[in-house]
Design a protein around this motif. Structure first.
Motif, PDB file in Angstrom:
ATOM      1  N   LEU A   1      -0.256   9.765  -5.198  1.00 30.09           N
ATOM      2  CA  LEU A   1      -1.351   8.831  -4.970  1.00 30.09           C
ATOM      3  C   LEU A   1      -1.584   8.714  -3.461  1.00 30.09           C
ATOM      4  O   LEU A   1      -0.659   8.418  -2.703  1.00 30.09           O
ATOM      5  CB  LEU A   1      -1.020   7.456  -5.559  1.00 30.09           C
ATOM      6  CG  LEU A   1      -2.073   6.356  -5.364  1.00 30.09           C
ATOM      7  CD1 LEU A   1      -3.353   6.687  -6.127  1.00 30.09           C
ATOM      8  CD2 LEU A   1      -1.519   4.998  -5.795  1.00 30.09           C
ATOM      9  N   LEU A   2      -2.829   8.954  -3.050  1.00 36.22           N
ATOM     10  CA  LEU A   2      -3.184   8.883  -1.637  1.00 36.22           C
ATOM     11  C   LEU A   2      -4.141   7.728  -1.389  1.00 36.22           C
ATOM     12  O   LEU A   2      -5.092   7.515  -2.150  1.00 36.22           O
ATOM     13  CB  LEU A   2      -3.847  10.191  -1.187  1.00 36.22           C
ATOM     14  CG  LEU A   2      -3.060  11.481  -1.393  1.00 36.22           C
ATOM     15  CD1 LEU A   2      -3.882  12.669  -0.896  1.00 36.22           C
ATOM     16  CD2 LEU A   2      -1.720  11.429  -0.691  1.00 36.22           C
ATOM     17  N   ARG A   3      -3.908   6.999  -0.325  1.00 38.15           N
ATOM     18  CA  ARG A   3      -4.823   5.953   0.103  1.00 38.15           C
ATOM     19  C   ARG A   3      -6.128   6.588   0.585  1.00 38.15           C
ATOM     20  O   ARG A   3      -6.173   7.787   0.850  1.00 38.15           O
ATOM     21  CB  ARG A   3      -4.188   5.140   1.239  1.00 38.15           C
ATOM     22  CG  ARG A   3      -2.883   4.553   0.878  1.00 38.15           C
ATOM     23  CD  ARG A   3      -2.053   3.933   1.995  1.00 38.15           C
ATOM     24  NE  ARG A   3      -2.563   3.890   3.337  1.00 38.15           N
ATOM     25  CZ  ARG A   3      -2.087   3.082   4.293  1.00 38.15           C
ATOM     26  NH1 ARG A   3      -1.116   2.228   4.005  1.00 38.15           N
ATOM     27  NH2 ARG A   3      -2.563   3.117   5.510  1.00 38.15           N
TER      28      ARG A   3
ATOM     29  N   GLY B   1     -14.028   5.865   0.531  1.00 40.37           N
ATOM     30  CA  GLY B   1     -13.464   4.587   0.116  1.00 40.37           C
ATOM     31  C   GLY B   1     -12.638   4.712  -1.151  1.00 40.37           C
ATOM     32  O   GLY B   1     -11.924   3.773  -1.512  1.00 40.37           O
ATOM     33  N   ALA B   2     -12.722   5.862  -1.835  1.00 39.90           N
ATOM     34  CA  ALA B   2     -11.944   6.070  -3.066  1.00 39.90           C
ATOM     35  C   ALA B   2     -10.503   6.443  -2.735  1.00 39.90           C
ATOM     36  O   ALA B   2     -10.222   7.048  -1.699  1.00 39.90           O
ATOM     37  CB  ALA B   2     -12.573   7.180  -3.907  1.00 39.90           C
TER      38      ALA B   2
ATOM     39  N   HIS C   1      -3.139   8.811   3.635  1.00 38.72           N
ATOM     40  CA  HIS C   1      -1.694   8.597   3.713  1.00 38.72           C
ATOM     41  C   HIS C   1      -1.129   8.435   2.300  1.00 38.72           C
ATOM     42  O   HIS C   1      -1.764   7.853   1.420  1.00 38.72           O
ATOM     43  CB  HIS C   1      -1.378   7.371   4.561  1.00 38.72           C
ATOM     44  CG  HIS C   1      -1.434   7.659   6.035  1.00 38.72           C
ATOM     45  ND1 HIS C   1      -0.314   7.720   6.833  1.00 38.72           N
ATOM     46  CD2 HIS C   1      -2.479   7.934   6.849  1.00 38.72           C
ATOM     47  CE1 HIS C   1      -0.670   8.004   8.070  1.00 38.72           C
ATOM     48  NE2 HIS C   1      -1.977   8.145   8.110  1.00 38.72           N
ATOM     49  N   VAL C   2       0.075   8.971   2.103  1.00 41.83           N
ATOM     50  CA  VAL C   2       0.705   8.958   0.784  1.00 41.83           C
ATOM     51  C   VAL C   2       1.124   7.536   0.441  1.00 41.83           C
ATOM     52  O   VAL C   2       1.847   6.875   1.189  1.00 41.83           O
ATOM     53  CB  VAL C   2       1.934   9.893   0.763  1.00 41.83           C
ATOM     54  CG1 VAL C   2       2.604   9.832  -0.610  1.00 41.83           C
ATOM     55  CG2 VAL C   2       1.525  11.327   1.101  1.00 41.83           C
ATOM     56  N   SER C   3       0.670   7.068  -0.712  1.00 43.28           N
ATOM     57  CA  SER C   3       0.993   5.720  -1.175  1.00 43.28           C
ATOM     58  C   SER C   3       2.149   5.721  -2.167  1.00 43.28           C
ATOM     59  O   SER C   3       2.992   4.824  -2.154  1.00 43.28           O
ATOM     60  CB  SER C   3      -0.237   5.088  -1.830  1.00 43.28           C
ATOM     61  OG  SER C   3       0.074   3.830  -2.399  1.00 43.28           O
TER      62      SER C   3
ATOM     63  N   LEU D   1       0.804  -1.222   0.000  1.00 42.81           N
ATOM     64  CA  LEU D   1       0.000   0.000   0.000  1.00 42.81           C
ATOM     65  C   LEU D   1       0.833   1.266   0.000  1.00 42.81           C
ATOM     66  O   LEU D   1       0.314   2.354  -0.266  1.00 42.81           O
ATOM     67  CB  LEU D   1      -0.924   0.018   1.227  1.00 42.81           C
ATOM     68  CG  LEU D   1      -1.965  -1.083   1.320  1.00 42.81           C
ATOM     69  CD1 LEU D   1      -2.712  -0.990   2.642  1.00 42.81           C
ATOM     70  CD2 LEU D   1      -2.946  -0.997   0.162  1.00 42.81           C
ATOM     71  N   THR D   2       2.098   1.165   0.358  1.00 44.04           N
ATOM     72  CA  THR D   2       2.981   2.329   0.407  1.00 44.04           C
ATOM     73  C   THR D   2       4.281   1.975  -0.292  1.00 44.04           C
ATOM     74  O   THR D   2       5.029   1.115   0.184  1.00 44.04           O
ATOM     75  CB  THR D   2       3.263   2.767   1.862  1.00 44.04           C
ATOM     76  OG1 THR D   2       3.680   1.622   2.625  1.00 44.04           O
ATOM     77  CG2 THR D   2       2.026   3.347   2.507  1.00 44.04           C
ATOM     78  N   VAL D   3       4.529   2.632  -1.421  1.00 51.39           N
ATOM     79  CA  VAL D   3       5.648   2.257  -2.285  1.00 51.39           C
ATOM     80  C   VAL D   3       6.571   3.457  -2.472  1.00 51.39           C
ATOM     81  O   VAL D   3       6.302   4.333  -3.311  1.00 51.39           O
ATOM     82  CB  VAL D   3       5.136   1.762  -3.661  1.00 51.39           C
ATOM     83  CG1 VAL D   3       6.301   1.284  -4.523  1.00 51.39           C
ATOM     84  CG2 VAL D   3       4.103   0.658  -3.481  1.00 51.39           C
TER      85      VAL D   3
END
Length: 569
Positions: A536-538, A435-436, A542-544, A394-396
């Motif tokens: 890209l944010l979850r 949820g998006a 949080h930053v993904s 989820l976090t790259v």
């Protein structure tokens, strides 16, 4: 009865999970042995990160409006029988959030979450209901079987669920049933607490105060509606005396003694209790990837830093969207394993911080510099603002195109202007909990043809990959007058036959630099250059991932790794 999610405990952690389920349309049952929500007392401190989370559900501004802001912290000590003010310091770190620490009764926050839940028909809350028996990992789609019983009924009912959340506090029935336990130290100190309207000439009664005294230490927390909460340290004799009948006069008299020569009396006493809380932790947050623990069921500590309710809600804010994504077919169940990894690290830091905080409040030998550092830590890393989740599917981590953003950390906020109507917005306000996932496209200077072409190619790539779980926003640093909304790709001005265009997807940076087309305040705040980038944010903000405008394939790889595919959109 069959439900997707069964939640035991309708406190802050359980209701935050319920808010996610309500927003995403997941069939859920919440049970609690209490007859109703919290009516008085319990937690009251709200950290800035928690306010950001509540705002993402549309209820943060109401909480912020009704709360009391604890802006200053006053330190007092008694020396040779004389009570003296040692220092007054800021009780917040300005600039870390658009909110700051405040206080509001736990019951009022629970009511707002309940109102949100009741606005949807997919989540039911049953009071006066207790779990009786539990079977886990049984064959079939519904792997959880629980027997429950209400106070009014003799009959025991059976609930079948796909997932179970134990949000039932420090004495968690779910945790005990799983054979898990809290480990750690039990505090030797007793503290009494009461909420009342103070009748006093103590000059700092509307500040947060720490008063050190040979009689016992005192913490004063100003509340909403003239209320003040007092935490007062008790010796064993006084604690035993209070426990005989729980008469708050004992606590009030002790506070009056500590604050002498100032007058102190309590009017309209609302609530009082005593606590002896251990700094303990459960190392297992999930079992079989089907049962999850959250809140006080996994971490207990003193209330001196006001973290309990906050960290509990932040636990299920992390878990809720993941459960919804799995249940709606937008992700594989393997993403649920990230919950324990991410939140156990937070729980460990919380308990260690609480030990330092207790020493800061109670220690007689702690020097002023160390104590002040701990109090500053309370309003930054301990508040949840700087929680950093480790690399996972989820976090790259990749690249440095946004120098002031960190993959794994929550996305901070700064103002921008809406392209359509020039209205100022905080970027974080856009990140609603639906949820998006959120794709923030920092498109650079769109008045340059080459930069506009890059943005158009990115939008076409998003459309080609059918990334339906993305909510995309464009933030550019051109002059707003040089950009026409209708010249931009349809991704950033989606059209609906009933509601027309969405005019709130494109934003211009504030105060462009002297070069007129250089990065403005927002670009500088995030450390983004003129070439722009994608962030890209979850769903939990949080930053993904951070990449270039050409990095859409990397985002597709992330979604593929979590089990998403076109059909799910």
């Amino acid at each position: 009865m069959k439900v997707d999610v069964l939640i035991v405990g309708a406190g802050p952690a359980g209701l935050m999970a319920g808010a996610w389920m309500a927003r995403t349309g997941v069939k859920t049952l919440i049970i609690d042995q209490k007859p109703c929500r919290t009516q008085s007392g319990h937690a009251d401190g709200i950290e800035s990160r928690t306010l950001e989370i509540l705002d993402s559900f549309g209820i943060g501004e109401g909480v912020w409006r009704d709360s009391n802001r604890t802006i200053e912290l006053s330190l007092w000590y008694q020396q040779q029988g004389v009570l003296q003010r040692e220092a007054v310091m800021q009780n917040c770190n300005p600039g870390l959030s658009r909110y700051q620490e405040c206080t509001l009764g736990q019951g009022k926050i629970e009511q707002r979450l309940l109102d949100l839940i009741h606005a949807h028909d997919c989540v039911e809350v049953q009071w006066n209901t207790s779990p009786v028996d539990l079977r886990v990992n049984i064959p079939g789609e519904y792997r959880i079987e629980m027997q429950i019983q209400t106070v009014q009924e003799v009959e025991i009912k059976t609930i079948h669920a796909k997932y179970l959340l134990g949000c039932d506090g420090a004495h968690s029935w779910v945790r005990e049933r799983l054979g898990l336990r809290l480990e750690g130290d039990k505090m030797d100190e007793h503290w009494g607490v009461f909420d009342a309207i103070p009748i006093t000439d103590f000059p700092d009664i509307r500040k947060r105060c720490i008063v050190r005294s040979p009689v016992g230490h005192l913490m004063v927390i100003p509340r909403e509606a003239r209320l003040v909460r007092c935490y007062v340290q008790l010796d064993c004799r006084t604690a035993a005396e209070f426990k005989k009948n729980y008469h708050a006069d004992i606590l009030v008299k002790l506070v009056a003694t500590i604050l002498q020569p100032y007058r102190f009396e309590a009017s309209q006493l609302e609530w009082s209790t005593i606590y002896t809380v251990g700094q303990r932790l459960c190392q297992t947050l999930s079992m079989h990837n089907r049962v999850f623990l959250a809140g006080d069921a996994i971490h207990t500590h003193s209330p001196k830093a006001g973290q309990g309710m906050n960290v509990s809600m932040q636990d299920t804010f992390n878990l809720g969207w993941k459960l919804a994504a799995v249940l709606k077919g937008q992700a594989s169940a393997r993403i649920l394993r990230t919950y324990e990894v991410e939140r156990l690290a937070v729980a460990v830091r919380l308990v260690e911080f609480d030990k330092r905080m207790v020493q800061a409040v109670c220690g007689r030998t702690l020097n002023a510099h160390t104590r002040n550092s701990i109090l500053q830590e309370e309003n930054s890393s301990a508040s949840g603002l700087t929680a950093r989740y480790c690399p996972s599917l989820l976090t790259v981590p990749r690249g440095d195109l946004a120098a002031n953003l960190t993959v794994g950390m929550r996305f901070p906020s700064t103002p921008v202007f809406c392209q359509s109507d020039a209205r100022p917005w905080h970027l974080q306000q856009l990140l609603q909990s639906t949820g998006a996932w959120h794709l923030l496209v920092f498109g650079g200077n769109l008045s340059a043809v080459s930069q506009m072409k890059r943005v158009e190619r990115l939008a076409a790539a998003v459309a080609d990959h059918h990334l339906g779980i993305l909510s995309a926003y464009l933030i550019h640093c051109a002059s707003r007058q040089e950009v026409d909304l209708m010249d931009l790709p349809a991704l950033f001005r989606p059209f609906d036959a009933s509601h027309g265009y969405d005019y709130w997807k494109v934003f211009a940076d504030r105060q462009p630099s002297v070069s007129s087309h250089g990065p403005g305040e927002a670009y500088r705040f995030y450390g983004v250059g003129e070439e722009g980038c994608v962030v890209l944010l979850r769903p939990d903000q949080h930053v993904s991932f951070i990449g270039s405008l050409e990095d859409i394939n990397s985002i597709v790889v992330i979604f593929t790794s979590i089990g998403w595919n076109d059909r799910d959109s």
